[in-house]
Design a protein around this motif. Structure first.
Motif, short mmCIF file in Angstrom:
data_model
loop_
_atom_site.label_atom_id
_atom_site.label_comp_id
_atom_site.label_asym_id
_atom_site.label_seq_id
_atom_site.Cartn_x
_atom_site.Cartn_y
_atom_site.Cartn_z
N LEU A 570 0.82 -1.21 0.00
CA LEU A 570 0.00 0.00 0.00
C LEU A 570 0.85 1.26 0.00
N GLU A 571 2.04 1.17 0.56
CA GLU A 571 2.87 2.37 0.69
C GLU A 571 4.33 1.95 0.79
N ARG A 572 5.20 2.74 0.16
CA ARG A 572 6.64 2.49 0.25
C ARG A 572 7.36 3.81 0.53
N VAL A 573 8.24 3.77 1.51
CA VAL A 573 9.03 4.95 1.88
C VAL A 573 10.49 4.53 1.95
N ALA A 574 11.35 5.30 1.31
CA ALA A 574 12.78 5.03 1.33
C ALA A 574 13.53 6.27 1.80
N ARG A 575 14.55 6.06 2.60
CA ARG A 575 15.40 7.16 3.06
C ARG A 575 16.85 6.82 2.73
N PRO A 576 17.34 7.23 1.53
CA PRO A 576 18.74 6.97 1.18
C PRO A 576 19.68 7.72 2.12
N CYS A 577 20.83 7.15 2.35
CA CYS A 577 21.87 7.77 3.17
C CYS A 577 21.34 8.19 4.54
N ALA A 578 20.49 7.37 5.12
CA ALA A 578 20.01 7.66 6.46
C ALA A 578 21.15 7.57 7.47
N HIS A 579 22.12 6.73 7.17
CA HIS A 579 23.31 6.61 8.01
C HIS A 579 24.54 6.62 7.11
N ALA A 580 25.69 6.84 7.73
CA ALA A 580 26.94 6.91 6.97
C ALA A 580 27.60 5.55 6.81
N LEU A 594 10.10 4.96 14.38
CA LEU A 594 11.10 3.94 14.08
C LEU A 594 12.40 4.29 14.78
N LEU A 595 13.20 3.26 15.01
CA LEU A 595 14.51 3.43 15.62
C LEU A 595 15.52 2.66 14.77
N SER A 596 16.61 3.32 14.41
CA SER A 596 17.64 2.67 13.60
C SER A 596 19.00 2.89 14.22
N ALA A 597 19.90 1.92 14.03
CA ALA A 597 21.26 2.00 14.54
C ALA A 597 22.21 1.52 13.47
N SER A 598 23.40 2.10 13.47
CA SER A 598 24.34 1.84 12.39
C SER A 598 25.75 1.67 12.93
N VAL A 599 26.61 1.17 12.04
CA VAL A 599 28.03 1.04 12.37
C VAL A 599 28.66 2.42 12.56
N ASP A 600 28.02 3.50 12.08
CA ASP A 600 28.54 4.84 12.31
C ASP A 600 28.32 5.31 13.75
N GLN A 601 27.82 4.39 14.62
CA GLN A 601 27.63 4.63 16.05
C GLN A 601 26.60 5.72 16.33
N ARG A 602 25.59 5.79 15.47
CA ARG A 602 24.48 6.72 15.69
C ARG A 602 23.18 5.93 15.84
N LEU A 603 22.41 6.30 16.83
CA LEU A 603 21.10 5.74 17.08
C LEU A 603 20.07 6.84 16.82
N THR A 604 19.21 6.63 15.83
CA THR A 604 18.33 7.70 15.35
C THR A 604 16.87 7.30 15.49
N LEU A 605 16.07 8.23 16.01
CA LEU A 605 14.62 8.10 16.05
C LEU A 605 14.02 8.78 14.83
N TRP A 606 13.09 8.09 14.16
CA TRP A 606 12.46 8.61 12.95
C TRP A 606 10.95 8.69 13.15
N ARG A 607 10.40 9.79 12.64
CA ARG A 607 8.95 9.94 12.60
C ARG A 607 8.46 9.58 11.20
N ARG A 608 7.54 8.61 11.14
CA ARG A 608 6.96 8.22 9.87
C ARG A 608 5.68 9.01 9.63
N GLY A 609 5.66 9.76 8.56
CA GLY A 609 4.50 10.59 8.24
C GLY A 609 4.15 10.49 6.77
N PRO A 610 3.18 11.28 6.34
CA PRO A 610 2.79 11.23 4.92
C PRO A 610 3.92 11.61 3.97
N GLY A 611 4.82 12.44 4.45
CA GLY A 611 5.91 12.88 3.57
C GLY A 611 7.13 12.01 3.61
#
Length: 673
Positions: A570-580, A594-611
């Motif tokens: 029904l819906e697809r959202v992509a965020r390129p280069c969200a982490h390094a 959403l919560l994401s973690a990366s080898v770049d040692q950053r823990l990021t909170l994301w808000r999922r919205g219409p945009g």
């Protein structure tokens, strides 16, 4: 020698596997007296004699180890009539010995042994320690511990009149000749044995050699004694009695922060919370590492200390994936759950974990481990018919990820099967069935659809009016995510397992319902969460640092259950280069968060919205080479939810957030690997 008036139990092995139990007493001015108490028949084998024994306290049982590596359980309680009969035999023999020489004591006692019945074993664990023999049997804390020259010691318990193996442990590499176990007053377990040409004392608490004595190795007659001021080791070599003695040296080593594993921590799971009256709540975590072990930990929020509860060492290669099967919530005063661990050499192990409060221990919580089942693909290949015509399974196959199928309909059956999905490095998605009652773990279905290394799997259950549908999501190194309906294979496997009593040939999973190209390269993290509307959010992170989220709807093709399942994006959202760097952990906390973690040692909170996805906050953590994360919710007194997150890699770190719109707070704890 015996102190005056003391008695000792003497076990003697004779021909045809007959073992005698004699009580030997000594009084001043008299020759030792032997009283025959019992006769036992050891199980048939080539080398039919016992090597060690122990009386089980308050159970009236005797457990023996023999030269063949078996553990044997015998009854040893004597009725009043039998005790009197035995006493009269010993007294008659003693009277004759008083008139003659002391050398006739033992023959006169044993001549009447036929008056006692020959007891057969109540339970035999044949070849438990291999063919090299059992070296010791010890009772401690209500459990039985056995050691052998196979380099393993085991914990057992008594169930009725049967011995049940709970777990086994291999203390260190190369320590093949384990002789004894010693439990210290401060709670440490010492393993005594021979490593190459040295006698070693190994501490299971610190995982290090406390003493290493060069003696030539492998002595059968030896003795060791230690005290706070000195230690002594005596042994017989070439007919000579050798003594090694040294004064205790002050310990100059100070451990500032104990490590959890010897190498990188590859996976982590939150088991639950144990509440101890008068103490802070303890979070129980399970970690798996490249050092081939898994560890159960207790984390105190008040002291921010991590205390290992138990260590699992059945794997022969790295532990890369963990999965928990419920109920994982609080049970009768604690936690109970099935733990699956998997990794290198295509090996899966299954344990039952029982965590309960224990105010007397340092951690105030105890963890009992029961080893349930294990599986290796090459062992499955060995059981195939006409295997000489087939290509042997790749021994280097690794399990990359595990996921337990939630709530299968077979749980209502008298013998419920649990099903486990595994992502494999040889390009396959495999499904296993596990029956805890019979301790069987069986490969039931597989598919090589991806044709490349499968990195992640996630299973989820869809409930609808026509019945439940078991769905599976798998992700590979090419960035593709495949969705499967495995309801049919699970139902067929359940029927086949019940008909064949736990044995079957693997079924085909068929083709996936839907494949989504979510990323340009490997998918390193995957998570699925159901929305209140009955749809599913699938979030994934990739090697290229991107995040992809899609919203799925499950429907019936043609509107009838017989027509099969249909998935619609029904819906697809992509965020390129969200982490390094590689995104190795992702969690859908809420449909809009959403919560994401990366080898770049950053823990990021994301808000999922219409945009799309909007970053709310970013927190830097201190664990290098992040491998995985896990999250859980904690309800505060005011009804507010608090999110906790544990990250693992070259160490372990726990973070918490008080509100979704604020950055994550300072870490609860940080532990090196």
């Amino acid at each position: 020698g015996l102190p005056p008036g003391a008695a000792a139990a003497l076990l003697v092995s004779g021909p045809d596997g007959e073992m005698l139990w004699l009580d030997v007493t000594h009084r001043p001015g008299q020759a030792p007296r032997a009283q025959l108490r019992g006769r036992y028949l050891l199980p048939p084998c080539k080398q039919r004699w016992h090597t060690c024994a122990a009386f089980l306290p308050q159970d009236g049982l005797l457990v023996c180890g023999d030269r063949r590596g078996s553990l044997v359980l015998f009854p040893c309680s004597s009725s009043p009539g039998r005790a009197a009969e035995s006493t009269s035999i010993a007294d008659g023999g003693a009277n004759r010995v008083g008139e003659d020489s002391g050398s006739e004591l033992q023959p006169s006692c044993l001549l009447h042994r036929g008056a006692l019945p020959l007891e057969s074993p109540l339970c035999v664990l044949f070849g438990l320690h291999g063919k090299t023999g059992v070296t010791s049997v010890t009772c401690h804390g209500g459990y039985i511990y056995s050691t052998g020259r196979d380099g393993v010691y085991r914990q057992l318990r008594l169930q009725g009149q049967q011995l049940e193996v709970l777990w086994k442990h291999r203390p260190c590499k190369g320590l093949q000749w384990i002789e004894k176990l010693r439990f210290t007053p401060d709670g440490d377990l010492l393993v005594l044995g021979f490593h190459a040409d040295n006698f070693v004392v190994w501490s299971t608490r610190t995982s290090e050699n406390l003493h290493c004595i060069p003696c030539g190795g492998g002595h059968r007659s030896w003795s060791y004694c230690s005290s706070p001021s000195a230690e002594a080791f005596a042994f017989i070599k070439c007919g000579d009695v050798m003594l090694y003695r040294c004064e205790a040296q002050p310990c100059e080593q100070q451990v500032l922060l104990a490590s959890l594993h010897g190498r990188e921590i590859a996976c982590v799971r939150h088991l639950g919370v144990v509440k101890v009256p008068g103490h802070a709540a303890l979070n129980v975590l399970v970690t798996g590492s490249e050092d081939t072990t898994a560890c159960v930990l207790a984390l105190s929020e008040r002291s921010r200390a991590v205390m290992p509860l138990t260590r699992l060492s059945d794997h022969i290669s790295s532990v890369r994936a963990l999965a928990l099967a419920g109920p994982a919530g609080p049970g009768d005063g604690g936690l109970s759950a099935l733990l699956f661990s998997a990794g290198g050499r295509a090996q899966i192990e299954c344990y039952r974990l029982l965590c309960a409060e224990d105010p007397a221990s340092e951690s105030t919580v105890s963890c009992q481990v029961i080893h349930v089942a294990s599986h290796r693909l090459d062992e499955h290949w060995e059981r195939k018919k006409n295997r000489h015509k087939l290509v042997k399974m790749d021994p280097e196959t690794r399990y990359m990820s595990l996921s337990v199928m939630p709530g299968t309909s077979s749980e209502q059956l008298p013998t419920p099967w649990k099903f486990l999905a595994a992502a494999c490095s040889d390009g396959s998605v495999r499904v296993f069935g596990m029956l805890e009652a019979t301790r069987k773990l069986v490969l039931v279905a597989e598919s090589f659809h991806h044709q490349r290394c499968v990195l992640k799997v996630e299973a989820f259950l869809h409930m609808q009016a026509a019945g439940e549908r078991h769905l599976l999501c798998s992700a590979a190194t090419d960035g593709s995510i495949a969705f499967w309906d495995i309801t049919g294979p699970i139902a067929d496997a359940t029927d086949a397992l019940h008909r064949a009593e736990g044995e079957m040939q693997p079924l085909a999973l068929g083709a996936p319902l839907l494949t989504v190209m979510a990323h340009s390269c490997g998918v390193n993290s995957l998570h699925i969460r159901e929305t209140p509307e009955g749809r599913y959010l699938v979030a994934s992170g990739s090697d290229d640092g991107s995040i992809h989220v899609c919203l799925l709807e499950v429907a019936l093709r043609g509107g009838e259950a017989a027509a099969g399942t249909c998935l619609r994006v029904l819906e697809r959202v992509a965020r390129p280069c969200a982490h390094a760097a590689h995104v190795t952990g992702i969690r859908v906390l809420r449909p809009d968060l959403l919560l994401s973690a990366s080898v770049d040692q950053r823990l990021t909170l994301w808000r999922r919205g219409p945009g799309g996805l909007d970053a709310l906050s970013t927190t830097f953590f201190h664990v290098p080479d992040l491998a995985e994360l896990d999250c859980w919710e904690v309800a505060e007194a005011g009804g507010e939810l608090r999110y906790h997150c544990v990250l693992c890699g070259q160490g372990l770190e726990v973070l918490c957030s008080t509100a979704p719109a604020t950055p994550l707070e300072s870490p609860l704890t940080e532990v090196p690997q």
